[in-house]
Design an enzyme around this catalytic site. Structure first.
Site, PDB file in Angstrom:
ATOM      1  N   LYS A 107       0.823  -1.216   0.000  1.00 38.52           N
ATOM      2  CA  LYS A 107       0.000   0.000   0.000  1.00 38.52           C
ATOM      3  C   LYS A 107       0.853   1.261   0.000  1.00 38.52           C
ATOM      4  O   LYS A 107       0.439   2.285  -0.539  1.00 38.52           O
ATOM      5  CB  LYS A 107      -0.966  -0.008   1.188  1.00 38.52           C
ATOM      6  CG  LYS A 107      -0.280   0.004   2.550  1.00 38.52           C
ATOM      7  CD  LYS A 107      -0.469   1.285   3.311  1.00 38.52           C
ATOM      8  CE  LYS A 107       0.448   1.345   4.516  1.00 38.52           C
ATOM      9  NZ  LYS A 107       0.178   2.455   5.415  1.00 38.52           N
ATOM     10  N   THR A 129      -4.100   5.526   3.403  1.00 38.12           N
ATOM     11  CA  THR A 129      -2.776   6.042   3.060  1.00 38.12           C
ATOM     12  C   THR A 129      -2.817   6.870   1.781  1.00 38.12           C
ATOM     13  O   THR A 129      -2.103   7.860   1.652  1.00 38.12           O
ATOM     14  CB  THR A 129      -1.787   4.870   2.906  1.00 38.12           C
ATOM     15  OG1 THR A 129      -1.851   4.085   4.093  1.00 38.12           O
ATOM     16  CG2 THR A 129      -0.373   5.352   2.727  1.00 38.12           C
TER      17      THR A 129
END
Lengths: 341, 341
Positions: free
Chosen positions: A201, A258
């Site tokens: 990620k 994120t």
């Protein structure tokens, strides 16, 4: 439970915790734990430990926030873990093995270790739990992960996190001690899936930041996040992870947080790359670590070993490490031939 | 292909297109199509049609943007579809059936229809393609969906969309005519999955907006998006959709774009609800439709019929239609008992 106890059963309740690493996330997890059990956080720098103990603050990583008075810090690894029946390791990937190796003599044979770090070791391509298994063989090993921007958790915004461990009873004990008034804690036995998702990620967040830096909008970001999750899932499944993990909080949830948060360091590095700055310039100005910049290469190499395509990760490697501009990377991605999703 | 042709084969190429509805998305799809084939957009109001034809603008829905000179508009349904070999229907869900019924006499037996609308009909709980099948039986019916904020597509930001149709050849023809220099077009045979995702994402966007209005951050939003996708997937699978759709652009992609974009009307309604405004006040000030507000009840009713839990959707219904405050809804969600994800 004593560290060196001969007890064959997993602990049924956490009575004392250690957190290694006083960065923003390590300090946050330690703060959460300290509301429930005596908790020691290990800071590499003695001044940081002293600041936490005396001023109840960590100005370098969580400026403006007051830490719980109950949270104690030390700069001695041995002291940090001495009486702990669970150890959380929140050291950045590039220093992870070194700290864990130094720690080994002080860790009982049954003490569980949970990685808080979301990176991959350069050169070896090892995930953090692989390093833990190598350096501390035989202990129960897992990860804590999820959409967990440290500052927001400290501020008490509602959030959810995931404890990934094979052992159900141990996972439940850690779930119990981490649960707070604004934090829901889920369990997931898929340690590998959670960990691969956490590393990947950060790479996708760099790409997402680049698109923003180039001036593109929310469709573009949503598309990168979605196709990024597809890359993450392909690699994660190959390594033994579960699709349900990638669709859940540890996969999609963490990826989305994120990619959309201005607080994300990886997104910020991408944003500045998208604006035309060089990686060297950007890193010179940041004192925190952007794991995606380091992890993209070993992750791409791992995928290549399985014959898995990761076009977004490939462009992040090219921009970060091979001199390609973010604009050129975007053009490459758009030139791909697509068909059925 | 002529509308009323006796040809049994699906069209192999689109030569002339009609788009019904000159809202922001209808106008955008029509603009994309007009770059490739003669395209007529139907506007309910004659003044809007005249504005598109003469000023190449649509100030009510796409202020500040210039439409392609090639795009022609009409306020006559019959004229709009007369020579079209594909019809896109971008009318809001509450007026969808009425327009389609009025349209029926002018549509050839083999003319494909694609819904651009992301809602569910009140009272009947019908999806837009179900209305198309009922009112125009026998025609090939599908949807166009994905992370497609209209203004960004018009501005040429890179994006991706999905054409959902059972017929592969027809889907390829529509894929071809929609593909543009900044738009990747994917095919997906899962019409039901794409459509359920499109309707549900608006409901989740309302919830996401509420969290933002309450002052919560990106962890909270990412958690709502992730758990929202789980609700959407449970309902969609029950209705016959595929997990791969929910994990893709039509599912997660569209959900993420709608939840993170300040341009999303559904998110905006939620944001104002989170700030303590009432739905009546908010809707009185908006001239666009927030489909999630209307769709949440029929979607929850559909799920309840299958015994499927949708806790986020349930809270959106309670806040929009039953007088619960957004803060009370948040407390309800956090009080849920969680275990394995």
């Amino acid at each position: 439970m004593e560290n060196a106890s001969g007890d064959n059963h997993a602990i049924s309740a956490v009575t004392r915790a250690a957190v290694l690493g006083a960065g923003s996330w390590g300090t946050t997890v330690a703060s959460l734990l300290s509301a429930r059990v005596p908790t020691l956080v290990w800071a590499r720098r003695e001044e940081t430990a002293a600041e936490i103990n005396r001023a109840h603050s960590n100005l370098s990583y969580l400026p403006g926030l007051t830490l719980p008075a109950a949270l104690q810090a030390t700069s001695s690894l041995a002291a940090a873990v001495q009486d702990a029946d669970v150890i959380f390791v929140g050291v950045p990937s590039h220093g992870f093995r070194e700290v864990v190796r130094e720690l080994a003599p002080f860790v009982g044979m049954r003490t569980p270790l949970l990685s808080l770090s979301k990176g991959v070791e350069a050169v070896t391509n090892a995930r953090m739990t692989q390093i833990l298994h190598e350096e501390l063989p035989g202990r129960p090993i897992g990860v804590v992960t999820g959409p967990n921007l440290a500052r927001e958790i400290m501020t008490g915004h509602p959030a959810a996190t995931v404890v990934a461990l094979h052992d159900h009873g141990l996972a439940t004990a850690i779930q119990d001690v981490l649960t707070g008034p604004s934090l829901l804690v889920y369990r997931n036995p898929d340690v590998v899936g959670c960990e691969v998702a956490g590393a990947m990620k950060n790479v996708i967040a760099v790409a997402c930041g680049m698109a923003e830096g180039l001036g593109f909008g929310d469709n573009t970001r949503a598309t990168i996040i979605t196709r990024g999750l597809a890359e993450l899932s392909r690699l994660g499944e190959q390594l033994g992870g579960q699709q349900s993990t990638f669709a859940g909080l540890a996969g999609m949830g963490d990826l989305v947080a994120t990619c959309i948060s201005p607080q994300s360091r990886n997104r910020t590095v991408g944003f500045l790359l998208g604006q035309g700055r060089t990686l060297a310039e950007i890193l010179a100005e940041m004192h925190m670590v952007a794991e995606g910049v380091k992890s993209c290469r070993p992750l791409l190499a791992t995928a290549a070993g399985f014959g898995i395509e990761m076009p977004i990760c490939e462009q992040v490697v090219a921009v970060c490490h091979e001199g390609r501009t973010a604009r050129e990377a975007g053009i490459e991605l758009l030139a791909r031939k697509v068909g059925v999703e």
